[in-house]
Design an enzyme around this catalytic site. Structure first.
Site, mmCIF file in Angstrom:
data_model
loop_
_atom_site.group_PDB
_atom_site.id
_atom_site.type_symbol
_atom_site.label_atom_id
_atom_site.label_comp_id
_atom_site.label_asym_id
_atom_site.label_seq_id
_atom_site.Cartn_x
_atom_site.Cartn_y
_atom_site.Cartn_z
ATOM 1 N N THR A 52 6.255 27.039 6.024
ATOM 2 C CA THR A 52 4.973 26.398 5.756
ATOM 3 C C THR A 52 3.842 27.320 6.171
ATOM 4 O O THR A 52 2.833 27.449 5.470
ATOM 5 C CB THR A 52 4.874 25.061 6.507
ATOM 6 O OG1 THR A 52 6.082 24.326 6.293
ATOM 7 C CG2 THR A 52 3.706 24.241 6.004
ATOM 8 N N ARG B 139 1.566 1.356 14.977
ATOM 9 C CA ARG B 139 1.213 1.172 13.576
ATOM 10 C C ARG B 139 1.694 -0.196 13.094
ATOM 11 O O ARG B 139 2.473 -0.849 13.754
ATOM 12 C CB ARG B 139 1.849 2.284 12.743
ATOM 13 C CG ARG B 139 3.362 2.248 12.750
ATOM 14 C CD ARG B 139 3.970 3.516 12.192
ATOM 15 N NE ARG B 139 3.885 3.569 10.743
ATOM 16 C CZ ARG B 139 4.705 4.283 9.967
ATOM 17 N NH1 ARG B 139 5.671 4.998 10.523
ATOM 18 N NH2 ARG B 139 4.568 4.294 8.674
ATOM 19 N N HIS C 105 0.837 -1.197 0.000
ATOM 20 C CA HIS C 105 0.000 0.000 0.000
ATOM 21 C C HIS C 105 0.877 1.254 0.000
ATOM 22 O O HIS C 105 0.705 2.146 -0.830
ATOM 23 C CB HIS C 105 -0.934 -0.007 1.211
ATOM 24 C CG HIS C 105 -1.597 1.312 1.472
ATOM 25 N ND1 HIS C 105 -2.558 1.823 0.630
ATOM 26 C CD2 HIS C 105 -1.418 2.230 2.444
ATOM 27 C CE1 HIS C 105 -2.939 3.004 1.096
ATOM 28 N NE2 HIS C 105 -2.263 3.285 2.193
ATOM 29 N N ASP D 121 6.803 21.968 -26.408
ATOM 30 C CA ASP D 121 6.789 20.610 -25.833
ATOM 31 C C ASP D 121 7.835 20.574 -24.735
ATOM 32 O O ASP D 121 8.439 21.592 -24.400
ATOM 33 C CB ASP D 121 7.102 19.559 -26.916
ATOM 34 C CG ASP D 121 6.522 18.191 -26.553
ATOM 35 O OD1 ASP D 121 6.787 17.724 -25.428
ATOM 36 O OD2 ASP D 121 5.789 17.612 -27.379
ATOM 37 N N SER E 172 -1.965 26.961 -5.471
ATOM 38 C CA SER E 172 -1.657 28.379 -5.697
ATOM 39 C C SER E 172 -2.223 28.890 -7.023
ATOM 40 O O SER E 172 -2.174 30.087 -7.293
ATOM 41 C CB SER E 172 -0.145 28.601 -5.675
ATOM 42 O OG SER E 172 0.397 28.117 -4.478
ATOM 43 N N LYS F 32 3.100 30.037 3.612
ATOM 44 C CA LYS F 32 2.286 29.606 2.478
ATOM 45 C C LYS F 32 0.801 29.622 2.846
ATOM 46 O O LYS F 32 -0.044 30.119 2.099
ATOM 47 C CB LYS F 32 2.686 28.200 2.031
ATOM 48 C CG LYS F 32 4.170 28.074 1.741
ATOM 49 C CD LYS F 32 4.445 27.096 0.643
ATOM 50 C CE LYS F 32 4.080 27.692 -0.658
ATOM 51 N NZ LYS F 32 4.944 27.387 -1.771
ATOM 52 N N HIS G 70 14.569 13.294 12.296
ATOM 53 C CA HIS G 70 13.397 13.396 13.166
ATOM 54 C C HIS G 70 12.523 12.149 13.052
ATOM 55 O O HIS G 70 11.582 11.984 13.808
ATOM 56 C CB HIS G 70 12.588 14.681 12.909
ATOM 57 C CG HIS G 70 11.963 14.769 11.565
ATOM 58 N ND1 HIS G 70 11.791 15.958 10.907
ATOM 59 C CD2 HIS G 70 11.452 13.841 10.741
ATOM 60 C CE1 HIS G 70 11.204 15.756 9.762
ATOM 61 N NE2 HIS G 70 10.987 14.473 9.620
ATOM 62 N N HIS G 71 12.844 11.288 12.089
ATOM 63 C CA HIS G 71 12.155 9.999 12.011
ATOM 64 C C HIS G 71 12.819 8.960 12.901
ATOM 65 O O HIS G 71 12.395 7.816 12.929
ATOM 66 C CB HIS G 71 12.150 9.496 10.566
ATOM 67 C CG HIS G 71 11.370 10.384 9.645
ATOM 68 N ND1 HIS G 71 10.020 10.246 9.455
ATOM 69 C CD2 HIS G 71 11.740 11.448 8.895
ATOM 70 C CE1 HIS G 71 9.594 11.174 8.609
ATOM 71 N NE2 HIS G 71 10.619 11.927 8.256
ATOM 72 N N SER H 217 13.216 6.357 -13.640
ATOM 73 C CA SER H 217 12.110 7.090 -14.253
ATOM 74 C C SER H 217 11.990 8.490 -13.654
ATOM 75 O O SER H 217 11.858 9.487 -14.372
ATOM 76 C CB SER H 217 10.822 6.301 -14.063
ATOM 77 O OG SER H 217 9.710 7.121 -14.253
ATOM 78 N N SER H 218 12.047 8.560 -12.323
ATOM 79 C CA SER H 218 11.914 9.871 -11.663
ATOM 80 C C SER H 218 13.049 10.798 -12.036
ATOM 81 O O SER H 218 12.846 11.995 -12.248
ATOM 82 C CB SER H 218 11.923 9.714 -10.147
ATOM 83 O OG SER H 218 10.757 9.101 -9.722
ATOM 84 N N GLU I 288 11.713 13.318 0.145
ATOM 85 C CA GLU I 288 10.654 12.661 -0.620
ATOM 86 C C GLU I 288 9.266 13.170 -0.224
ATOM 87 O O GLU I 288 8.414 13.404 -1.077
ATOM 88 C CB GLU I 288 10.737 11.146 -0.423
ATOM 89 C CG GLU I 288 9.536 10.341 -0.907
ATOM 90 C CD GLU I 288 9.369 10.350 -2.421
ATOM 91 O OE1 GLU I 288 10.343 10.670 -3.134
ATOM 92 O OE2 GLU I 288 8.249 10.055 -2.883
ATOM 93 N N TRP J 92 7.031 0.200 3.987
ATOM 94 C CA TRP J 92 7.509 0.990 2.845
ATOM 95 C C TRP J 92 8.859 1.631 3.158
ATOM 96 O O TRP J 92 9.577 2.049 2.263
ATOM 97 C CB TRP J 92 6.490 2.045 2.424
ATOM 98 C CG TRP J 92 6.559 3.350 3.177
ATOM 99 C CD1 TRP J 92 5.993 3.614 4.385
ATOM 100 C CD2 TRP J 92 7.225 4.555 2.771
ATOM 101 N NE1 TRP J 92 6.269 4.907 4.767
ATOM 102 C CE2 TRP J 92 7.028 5.516 3.790
ATOM 103 C CE3 TRP J 92 7.970 4.928 1.655
ATOM 104 C CZ2 TRP J 92 7.539 6.807 3.742
ATOM 105 C CZ3 TRP J 92 8.486 6.227 1.610
ATOM 106 C CH2 TRP J 92 8.271 7.145 2.641
ATOM 107 N N TYR K 86 8.497 16.017 0.751
ATOM 108 C CA TYR K 86 8.294 17.337 0.155
ATOM 109 C C TYR K 86 8.208 17.274 -1.354
ATOM 110 O O TYR K 86 7.554 18.115 -1.985
ATOM 111 C CB TYR K 86 9.359 18.316 0.650
ATOM 112 C CG TYR K 86 8.995 18.733 2.041
ATOM 113 C CD1 TYR K 86 7.981 19.667 2.238
ATOM 114 C CD2 TYR K 86 9.534 18.115 3.141
ATOM 115 C CE1 TYR K 86 7.560 20.002 3.506
ATOM 116 C CE2 TYR K 86 9.116 18.431 4.420
ATOM 117 C CZ TYR K 86 8.131 19.373 4.595
ATOM 118 O OH TYR K 86 7.699 19.680 5.843
ATOM 119 N N HIS L 67 12.941 12.059 3.845
ATOM 120 C CA HIS L 67 12.298 13.306 4.201
ATOM 121 C C HIS L 67 12.137 14.246 3.011
ATOM 122 O O HIS L 67 11.040 14.743 2.778
ATOM 123 C CB HIS L 67 12.914 14.018 5.408
ATOM 124 C CG HIS L 67 12.038 15.157 5.789
ATOM 125 N ND1 HIS L 67 10.883 14.980 6.516
ATOM 126 C CD2 HIS L 67 12.047 16.434 5.398
ATOM 127 C CE1 HIS L 67 10.248 16.133 6.575
ATOM 128 N NE2 HIS L 67 10.936 17.036 5.910
#
Ligand code: HEM
Ligand SMILES: [Cu+2]
Lengths: 381, 524
Positions: free
Chosen positions: B326, B448, B74, B103, B266, B329, B300-301, B167-168, B253, B139, B255, B251
């Site tokens: 943040t 979790r 998932h 293009d 926006s 925004k 922080h993880h 790909s990315s 990622e 994950w 963002y 991290h």
């Protein structure tokens, strides 16, 4: 099915009914608790306090910001005839809403730092306990006392798979809880044996990863006797949800009595290890051990899970010479999730479970494996 | 001379080769978007299995072994298969049209970067049907659970991650090259639309961290197959090293996922406020600040892993700082609405919900950044609630808003507004029923990735599952509405579609022709 649907309906209809129906799940349970527990140690109290401070700050900011937003959504809608203004900048406002949050953060950093200092204050402990995470149980060793034991889930597979009603302590009960005294600073030295686990007791505010090859320290000191339940919080495989932490805090005198009893037990065990066991005695004990320590992977029927955990039924090792079988349990199998059980199970338990595996599910080897065989194997290593 | 795209009328062969060999940014955008939606449905199906099993205490439907595969798949499918390709799809469609380019800069690489994706996910999902099952280590695939203790199929997982990464990276290089080289004359950087800005910054993040992820899985591959011990304590390695490497990717990622979503919102909020975006330049600087900070907060993880206190304090302070840009925004969006002339079409509803719910997730993020409190929150449902508020109500809501917003431009037909609004309310309510109670579950002590739980957690889990089924149902309505629009929608009357819309893309005819801006437009 119908009953489930009905229960669901009732719950949806009225949370009050649900409360009444499921009320009193267990004496020490935290039934339908919504917030973080305050717990019984300085550290858990500090975590709770900073949590509440943060929550209130966020609530106040949230109410202000969203309040303004809802006002705008109401007052400046086109359907009420609002005509759009055309401004798109205001340096003063922008500066204010950059600096003010930064100031709030600086203020919040102060209690956040003091709270963290408390968590790390592990010096000058009265008692040291080594906590080791295993797939899927905990081992507790009272350093310097010669007392060491495994703490495993006591809830039966039947309860988990719905073949028996669930008891009131479902998934919150273990074979032997960790016992600590009141009024003493206890330091936990936490490590892992196989994969990473995490040892969590919410009421102590202690959560530490149990990493193989690494020791980390945490501490607790409390004056409130009781039973405190926690969990493993780092994904550690299929038994992740099935290795709770249970800690019993006893008044000091009771704790000392308990510790003395434990030491006696260890001495008694050492003196009886030479006893000859009968075929049937070993089968009974072996099945018990198997269900607790082996069935998680190799399954109760000995058939394993194809491609992950090998079957023991009809396996060449189970049917071959017993030394080979004992070797697997003592040494583990390198590079796989078959760990060494030398440190987790007593000689009697290893003998019993080997005996059981050689004689259960149609594996009719017919011989007897004695604790002495295991002891001899260990000696010859 | 520009030729039109092959349609079904030209026969299946021509039609299929159009999509297979296309180098057209709009075609490739469409492919990305449909692929993303397919992955969203698949990842959603996995989530439904998880929530069905967690409906009640006890193991009813599946075994813990399969449960772990479901949570892992998932997460992987939603992050790498649904959310990221969705925004790459939007970038392909919109960036050339927003900067006045004909293009993308590297059209052939564009084709390649899309067409390897289906293979990556075919490889990844095929493991579910293999002996040993799919990846079952979360994950975040912490070693040694994902190395020494993993099923053999982990090698397929590693291969799949490599392809996704390639790909990315290709997609990002393309976006950077396009934006740097193909802007219409007069379109200076500080005139670029916000969506373009957020995407360039995201592309730089991707180019920086995807190789780190590739490094992590390569080290795993070596540990598993070639006898190294990067992460194996028994061989002198360090499992914690894995976490540092993973989160140095992980991290940024998160963002990567949210910045393009910021960009979308926006655009939509000014359109339906009929008022220009407030504080454009501070929006750009805030985005850049967030991107920079995202590189320096990764641990922080890992507050519970036993870092020295100096490390904990540093990562705590740095994480708290993210709240500042943040906040800027959020304030800007709300001030854009202030004294506007607001209407509430479906894209606007999703965008407003984005602002509210994303901010809520930001609040829990602030709470999580406090290390002493995080020792209680970490790896509980509180964290699960946090990141679903920012990723589902953040990225997915904004993606949905983007589709409704630009769909009329893409196909020249209007979606059904009532159906869109109904979908919004079901999704909004379902989402909150699903994830709000997870905060309570986490605070009360539910970890979790648990296949089963104690009786004290039963009620909120049931509520959460009901909400999840509701949210899942809303997606069927979404699919139906989009398909109905493309096939049978009312043609849009106004080529500009939305009264308040601004920007180059709205100066084009509706539906947008296959080739646009063959001659660069004039920028005032
Ligand atoms: C104000 C902004 C934010 C702050 C301060 C923040 C802080 C945190 C912290 C401290 C954690 C670790 C919690 C733990 O595991 O104990 C966390 C987890 C997470 N956050 Fe955020 N966060 C913020 C915004 C976001 C955004 C925008 C996203 C993505 C769109 C995001 C996605 C995640 C994810 C996916 C996780 C969990 C990863 C995992 O363990 O699986 N967060 N956040
Ligand atoms: Cu993070």
């Amino acid at each position: 099915m119908l009953k489930r649907a009905q229960a669901l309906f009732l719950r949806l209809l009225s949370p009050a009914i649900a409360l009444a129906m499921a009320g009193g799940v267990s004496a020490e349970s935290t039934t339908r608790q919504l917030n973080m527990p305050q717990g019984v140690t300085e550290v858990s109290q500090a975590a709770y306090d900073i949590h509440m401070i943060m929550m209130w700050i966020c609530t106040v900011i949230g109410v202000a910001v969203f309040g303004f937003m809802f006002y705008v959504m109401y007052a400046h809608r086109k359907s009420r005839g609002a005509v759009a203004a055309n401004f798109h900048e205001n340096h003063v406002v922008e500066l204010i809403w950059t600096i003010v949050p930064a100031l709030i953060l600086i203020v919040m950093a102060i209690p956040a730092t003091t709270a963290l200092l408390k968590v790390y204050d592990t010096e000058n402990a009265d008692i040291d306990i080594k906590v080791t995470g295993y797939q899927w149980k905990w081992q507790y060793e009272y350093i310097g006392e010669g007392v060491k034991f495994m703490s495993e889930l006591r809830t039966s597979q039947d309860e988990i798979y719905g073949r028996a009603p669930k008891g009131e302590h479902y998934l919150r009960e273990v074979t032997q809880p960790l016992v600590i005294p009141t009024g003493k600073k206890v330091r936990f030295l936490i490590t892992g044996n196989d994969v990473i686990h995490s040892w969590w007791v919410p009421d102590f505010g202690v959560k530490r990863d149990a990493v193989p090859g690494l020791f980390t320290a945490a501490w607790a000191k409390t004056d409130v006797p009781g039973i405190y339940v926690g969990e493993c919080t780092e994904l550690c495989g299929i038994g992740h949800a099935f290795m709770p932490v249970v800690v019993e805090v006893k008044p000091e005198a009771e704790y000392n009595e308990w510790l003395a009893g434990k030491k006696e037990e260890a001495a008694l065990y050492a003196s009886t290890i030479g006893k000859e066991w009968t075929f049937d005695e070993l089968m009974v004990r072996g099945e018990e051990v198997y269900e607790r320590s082996c069935a998680g992977c190799h399954q109760s029927d000995g058939k394993g899970i194809a491609g992950v955990f090998p079957a023991l039924k009809d396996s060449p090792i189970a049917l071959g010479a017993k030394e080979g079988h004992i070797a697997v349990l003592i040494d583990g199998v390198a590079g796989t999730s078959m760990q060494s059980f030398a440190d987790q199970l007593s000689e009697v338990d290893i003998a019993a479970v080997v005996h059981y595996e050689r004689n259960a599910w149609g594996n009719d080897v017919g011989d007897v494996t004695q604790p002495l065989d295991v002891l001899n194997y260990k000696k010859n290593q | 001379m520009a030729h039109g795209p092959a349609t079904l009328a030209d026969g299946w062969g021509k039609y299929l080769s159009r999509w297979l060999f296309t180098t057209n940014h709009k075609d490739i955008g469409t492919l990305y978007l449909w692929f993303s939606f397919a992955m969203f449905i698949m990842g959603g199906a996995f989530a439904m299995v998880i929530r069905a099993e967690l409906f009640q205490p006890g193991m009813q439907l599946i075994k813990p072994e399969f449960f772990n595969q479901m949570t892992t798949m998932h997460g992987l499918v939603m992050v790498f298969g649904a959310i990221m390709p969705a925004f790459v799809g939007l970038a392909n469609w919109m960036i050339p049209m927003m900067i006045g380019a004909p293009d993308m800069a590297l059209p052939r690489m564009n084709n390649l970067s899309f067409w390897i994706l289906p293979f990556a996910f075919a490889i990844l999902t095929s493991t579910l049907f293999m002996e040993g099952g799919g990846p079952n280590f979360g994950w975040t695939f912490y070693a040694p659970l994902s190395t020494t203790y993993a099923p053999d199929t982990v090698n397929y997982f590693i291969f799949g991650v490599h392809i996704m990464g390639a790909s990315s990276i290709m997609g990002s290089i393309n976006i950077i090259a396009t934006v740097m080289n193909m802007r219409a004359p007069g379109m200076t950087y500080m005139k670029m639309p916000m969506f373009v800005w957020t995407w360039v910054i995201t592309a730089f993040l991707l180019v920086a961290v995807m190789p780190v992820l590739a490094g992590a899985v390569t080290m795993m591959l070596m540990d598993i197959n070639f006898g190294t011990s990067f992460f194996d304590a028994a061989g002198g390695g360090d499992p914690v090293l894995f976490q540092h490497i993973f989160w140095f990717f992980g991290h940024p990622e998160v963002y990567i996922i949210i910045l393009p979503a910021f960009g979308v919102v926006s655009h939509i909020i000014p359109t339906f406020s009929r008022k220009p975006l407030f504080g454009y330049s501070s929006m750009v600087y805030a985005t850049a600040a967030i991107a920079f900070l995202s590189f320096v907060v990764w641990a922080h993880h890992m507050f519970t892993v036993g870092m020295p206190i100096a490390g904990e304090l540093y990562f705590m302070y740095a994480t708290m700082l993210i709240a500042v840009p943040t906040g800027v925004k959020v304030f800007n969006w709300i001030t854009t609405m202030y004294r506007g002339s607001l209407t509430f079409e479906t894209p606007m509803l999703f965008s407003i919900a984005f602002v509210i719910l994303f901010t809520f997730g930001g609040f829990t993020g602030m709470m999580l950044s406090i290390a002493a409190a995080d020792m209680q929150y970490h790896d509980t449902y509180f964290v699960v609630a946090h990141f679903h508020y920012v990723m589902v109500a953040g990225a997915v809501f904004s993606g949905t808003a983007a589709v409704y917003y630009w769909l009329p431009k893409w196909c020249g037909k209007m979606y059904n507004e009532t159906m869109g609004k109904v979908q919004f309310w079901i999704a909004f309510i379902g989402f909150n029923i699903t994830f709000m109670p997870q905060h309570f579950l986490g605070l009360a002590g539910m970890p979790r990735r648990y296949a089963d739980y104690g009786l004290q957690f039963a009620d909120w889990n049931m509520v959460s599952s009901i909400g999840a089924f509701m949210y899942g149902g809303a997606q069927i309505l979404f699919l139906f509405n989009v398909v109905r629009t493309i096939g049978w929608g009312e043609p849009t009357k106004d080529p500009k579609v939305w009264e308040g819309a601004e920007g180059l893309e709205w100066t084009l005819p509706t539906p947008a022709p296959y080739h646009t801006f063959a001659k660069p437009p004039k920028i005032k």
